[in-house]
Design a protein around this motif. Structure first.
Motif, PDB file in Angstrom:
ATOM      1  N   SER A  41       3.350 -39.077   5.920  1.00 54.33           N
ATOM      2  CA  SER A  41       2.051 -38.632   5.424  1.00 54.33           C
ATOM      3  C   SER A  41       1.645 -39.506   4.243  1.00 54.33           C
ATOM      4  CB  SER A  41       2.145 -37.189   4.909  1.00 54.33           C
ATOM      5  OG  SER A  41       2.523 -36.313   5.920  1.00 54.33           O
ATOM      6  N   PRO A  42       0.343 -39.522   3.902  1.00 56.07           N
ATOM      7  CA  PRO A  42      -0.065 -40.211   2.671  1.00 56.07           C
ATOM      8  C   PRO A  42       0.666 -39.609   1.469  1.00 56.07           C
ATOM      9  CG  PRO A  42      -2.000 -39.587   3.973  1.00 56.07           C
ATOM     10  CD  PRO A  42      -0.817 -38.906   4.597  1.00 56.07           C
ATOM     11  N   GLY A  43       1.146 -40.473   0.587  1.00 56.08           N
ATOM     12  CA  GLY A  43       1.696 -39.970  -0.669  1.00 56.08           C
ATOM     13  C   GLY A  43       3.097 -39.401  -0.593  1.00 56.08           C
ATOM     14  N   ALA A  44       3.814 -39.627   0.505  1.00 53.39           N
ATOM     15  CA  ALA A  44       5.191 -39.116   0.584  1.00 53.39           C
ATOM     16  C   ALA A  44       6.169 -40.035  -0.143  1.00 53.39           C
ATOM     17  CB  ALA A  44       5.615 -38.938   2.045  1.00 53.39           C
ATOM     18  N   GLY A  45       5.735 -41.262  -0.456  1.00 51.04           N
ATOM     19  CA  GLY A  45       6.589 -42.126  -1.273  1.00 51.04           C
ATOM     20  C   GLY A  45       7.118 -43.368  -0.581  1.00 51.04           C
ATOM     21  N   LYS A  46       6.392 -43.868   0.433  1.00 45.48           N
ATOM     22  CA  LYS A  46       6.859 -45.078   1.125  1.00 45.48           C
ATOM     23  C   LYS A  46       6.889 -46.273   0.163  1.00 45.48           C
ATOM     24  CE  LYS A  46       3.526 -44.859   4.252  1.00 45.48           C
ATOM     25  NZ  LYS A  46       2.951 -43.603   3.748  1.00 45.48           N
TER      26      LYS A  46
END
Lengths: 242, 242
Positions: A41-46
């Protein structure tokens, strides 16, 4: 942007993408590169995971990044600070990278660097827990990140991503004291979808789990290299137009 | 599942979807219903926001929910506890609701309830910050949620969603003390994309901002009703097959 109703078109589209992914993978193999496809998801920390990974592993492995975003080079610019080649792909209105876009990134990598000198390419996909899971890009391993803040039910609600992943990182573990999230339940829900994947709880802030993640990456690279004894077949192999 | 390359097909697809959305909206208007389309990344808090909203507003407005998920009725079951009609739509491999899927939901709502007695329908979209923004479903207002944990850059990286939204809820404000997130910067980034939208920081846990959200919903309902003085034109109007 999407087609949802025409089953025949969907099959053709995935079939064409798979051929492109196989072609990309053949080049990765010829160059001796292990490719990881990072999805969440966006903002999960990739991106912060990649920052930590480049900071630690770039002294022992030759790394590069293909960075997918709908727009902006914000993430690519963050990663360029670590002194590794970073190719930015803007997907426009598309919600995922596909094999053709990544082939375009590989062409640029070929023009600017010598891919046969690389050992690992991390592909950071567009932030989306649905579609990237269906479009292979030529990776040797799929890595999915699930933030602890997203809730325990996500593996059940987004089954394709959790079925396809080889490694599942549960991120933002430092927030556990402030959430009602039940880590055991998240892991049990992941196991309903995927009995094989490696599950690693991590925190980029505290460093929890990062060594386990680095070791997993190292193991995949070793495994890949063992499976292709004649690596660096030809540093001059051009990436044929797809 | 998606089509990304054929621009003409994309235009046809969006054109057909828009016609379906206009058709759905005509029915909402005939029934005197205001429809809200709730969109966000997975786990940003759409369902808990709806729980709080149903608990407070169901005593003053006649509410229903159309609940979109790829699979499972987990969210629908959570919302059914509040005694309002909840229609669950499983999208399968599709990463967003479209007008046709919502029309199918309206058919079921018509069969099981009298839509002309309703005043508000909340559509909870599939968790995805990209594609739902492009597919209108007949809503009168788009509501986007961004969790404080997702990072300040998201309005810049996912521009369509932030441009399209009429109301932007910044969720999980209770986690602010444990994050390095800068609320003013998030708001400034939203304003780069959208000068008009109402921005409300909220926390379902502490209740912060919920009254402002409820008031915004009430205002939209009043505005919609003023714009169609002959509401409840016919409770018997069938929803024609699209």
């Amino acid at each position: 942007m999407h087609q949802t109703f025409d089953a025949a078109l969907e099959i053709n589209l995935l079939h064409a993408n798979q051929a492109g992914a196989d072609h990309n993978r053949a080049h990765f193999d010829a160059w001796g590169i292990t490719c990881f496809n990072l999805m969440s998801s966006p903002g999960a920390g990739k991106t912060v995971l990649l920052e930590k990974t480049l900071a630690t592993l770039s002294s022992e492995l030759k790394l590069a990044v293909i960075e997918g975003d709908m727009t902006t080079e914000l993430d690519a610019d963050r990663l360029r600070q670590y002194g590794v080649p970073v190719i930015a792909i803007n997907t426009g209105r598309s919600c995922h990278l596909d094999a053709k876009m990544v082939a375009g990134g590989l062409h640029r990598l070929e023009q600017e660097h010598n891919p046969a000198e690389l050992e690992v390419v991390f592909v950071e996909n567009v932030g989306n827990l649905v579609c990237p899971a269906e479009f292979e890009v030529g990776e040797h391993a799929k890595v999915a990140l699930l933030s602890l803040t997203e809730g325990e039910d996500k593996p059940l609600k987004y089954p394709i991503m959790f079925r396809e992943a080889n490694c599942l990182l549960i991120t933002k573990m430092d927030l556990a004291p402030y959430l009602e999230a039940d880590l055991q339940r998240i892991e049990a829900n992941i196991r309903q979808m995927n009995s094989q994947a490696t599950i690693i709880p991590v925190s980029a802030r505290t460093g929890e789990g990062l060594d386990a993640w680095f070791n997993w990456v190292r193991q995949q690279v070793s495994k890949c290299n063992r499976s292709r004894p004649h690596r660096h077949l030809s540093a001059e192999t051009p990436l044929a137009q797809i």
